[in-house]
Scaffold this active site. Structure first.
Site, PDB file in Angstrom:
ATOM      1  N   TYR A  25       0.931  -1.130  -0.049  1.00  0.00           N
ATOM      2  CA  TYR A  25       0.116   0.085   0.049  1.00  0.00           C
ATOM      3  C   TYR A  25       1.141   1.189   0.029  1.00  0.00           C
ATOM      4  O   TYR A  25       0.494   2.021  -0.821  1.00  0.00           O
ATOM      5  CB  TYR A  25      -0.698   0.129   1.359  1.00  0.00           C
ATOM      6  CG  TYR A  25      -1.902   1.221   1.164  1.00  0.00           C
ATOM      7  CD1 TYR A  25      -3.113   1.135   0.624  1.00  0.00           C
ATOM      8  CD2 TYR A  25      -1.676   2.306   1.993  1.00  0.00           C
ATOM      9  CE1 TYR A  25      -3.814   2.155   0.493  1.00  0.00           C
ATOM     10  CE2 TYR A  25      -2.324   3.448   1.904  1.00  0.00           C
ATOM     11  CZ  TYR A  25      -3.542   3.175   1.398  1.00  0.00           C
ATOM     12  OH  TYR A  25      -4.204   4.295   1.233  1.00  0.00           O
ATOM     13  N   TRP A  39      -8.783   3.427  -9.895  1.00  0.00           N
ATOM     14  CA  TRP A  39      -7.783   3.403  -8.508  1.00  0.00           C
ATOM     15  C   TRP A  39      -8.805   2.507  -7.469  1.00  0.00           C
ATOM     16  O   TRP A  39      -7.939   1.910  -6.739  1.00  0.00           O
ATOM     17  CB  TRP A  39      -7.753   4.944  -8.251  1.00  0.00           C
ATOM     18  CG  TRP A  39      -6.759   4.907  -6.899  1.00  0.00           C
ATOM     19  CD1 TRP A  39      -7.196   5.311  -5.827  1.00  0.00           C
ATOM     20  CD2 TRP A  39      -5.317   5.021  -7.061  1.00  0.00           C
ATOM     21  NE1 TRP A  39      -6.020   5.294  -4.941  1.00  0.00           N
ATOM     22  CE2 TRP A  39      -4.790   4.949  -5.719  1.00  0.00           C
ATOM     23  CE3 TRP A  39      -4.255   4.496  -8.067  1.00  0.00           C
ATOM     24  CZ2 TRP A  39      -3.438   4.949  -5.332  1.00  0.00           C
ATOM     25  CZ3 TRP A  39      -2.863   4.688  -7.508  1.00  0.00           C
ATOM     26  CH2 TRP A  39      -2.771   4.831  -6.144  1.00  0.00           C
ATOM     27  N   HIS A  56       1.343   4.308  -3.090  1.00  0.00           N
ATOM     28  CA  HIS A  56       1.165   5.619  -2.843  1.00  0.00           C
ATOM     29  C   HIS A  56       2.542   6.373  -3.053  1.00  0.00           C
ATOM     30  O   HIS A  56       2.349   7.789  -2.969  1.00  0.00           O
ATOM     31  CB  HIS A  56       0.502   5.702  -1.613  1.00  0.00           C
ATOM     32  CG  HIS A  56      -1.002   5.595  -1.505  1.00  0.00           C
ATOM     33  ND1 HIS A  56      -1.569   4.188  -1.394  1.00  0.00           N
ATOM     34  CD2 HIS A  56      -2.100   6.264  -1.736  1.00  0.00           C
ATOM     35  CE1 HIS A  56      -2.540   4.367  -1.589  1.00  0.00           C
ATOM     36  NE2 HIS A  56      -3.036   5.501  -1.580  1.00  0.00           N
ATOM     37  N   TYR A  79      -3.324  17.380   0.738  1.00  0.00           N
ATOM     38  CA  TYR A  79      -3.945  15.806   1.008  1.00  0.00           C
ATOM     39  C   TYR A  79      -2.959  15.150   1.566  1.00  0.00           C
ATOM     40  O   TYR A  79      -1.826  14.926   0.545  1.00  0.00           O
ATOM     41  CB  TYR A  79      -4.620  15.284  -0.126  1.00  0.00           C
ATOM     42  CG  TYR A  79      -5.432  13.833  -0.238  1.00  0.00           C
ATOM     43  CD1 TYR A  79      -5.553  13.427   1.071  1.00  0.00           C
ATOM     44  CD2 TYR A  79      -5.700  13.101  -1.163  1.00  0.00           C
ATOM     45  CE1 TYR A  79      -6.156  12.284   1.368  1.00  0.00           C
ATOM     46  CE2 TYR A  79      -5.990  11.837  -1.300  1.00  0.00           C
ATOM     47  CZ  TYR A  79      -6.512  11.344   0.033  1.00  0.00           C
ATOM     48  OH  TYR A  79      -6.904  10.186   0.069  1.00  0.00           O
TER      49      TYR A  79
END
Length: 114
Positions: free
Chosen positions: A18, A76, A22, A41
């Site tokens: 993960y 996504w 990212h 973000y």
């Protein structure tokens, strides 16, 4: 600009992948987030898999709805869904939003205006 915080739970065995995903988010996904009103973000991942997201947006619901209309978001979310525990929907629809109870700058501004 309003700030929003949310949580999700990443499966322990998928945390490394993960994080790697990212580290190199698709350019078209990055562009879609920016175009639909997601600002400043960030995602934070705790060792036990707790994922905390923080985002600024004029209207998070509107930003989410705009993202939901993009093709890249559908791709996504489909790829990211298997990374999460206890999630019956797309990750961007299933997170738990937290209520902000303190923000230093807000209180400093209020104090200096008094």
């Amino acid at each position: 600009m309003p700030r929003y915080c949310f949580t999700l739970q990443v499966r322990p065995e998928r945390q490394q992948e993960y994080a790697e995903r990212h580290a190199a988010v698709w350019p078209d996904m990055l562009a879609a987030l920016a175009a639909t009103g997601w600002r400043n973000y960030s995602l934070f991942l705790r060792e036990d898999g707790l994922l905390v997201g923080v985002v600024e947006s004029d209207d998070l619901a509107a930003a989410q709805a705009a993202m939901a209309r993009t093709e890249v978001n559908a791709r996504w979310q489909a790829e990211m869904a298997p990374f999460f525990s206890d999630l019956d929907t797309a990750p961007d629809e299933g997170f738990v939003q937290l209520r902000e109870v303190f923000h230093l700058e807000d209180q400093l501004t209020t104090t200096t205006e008094s």
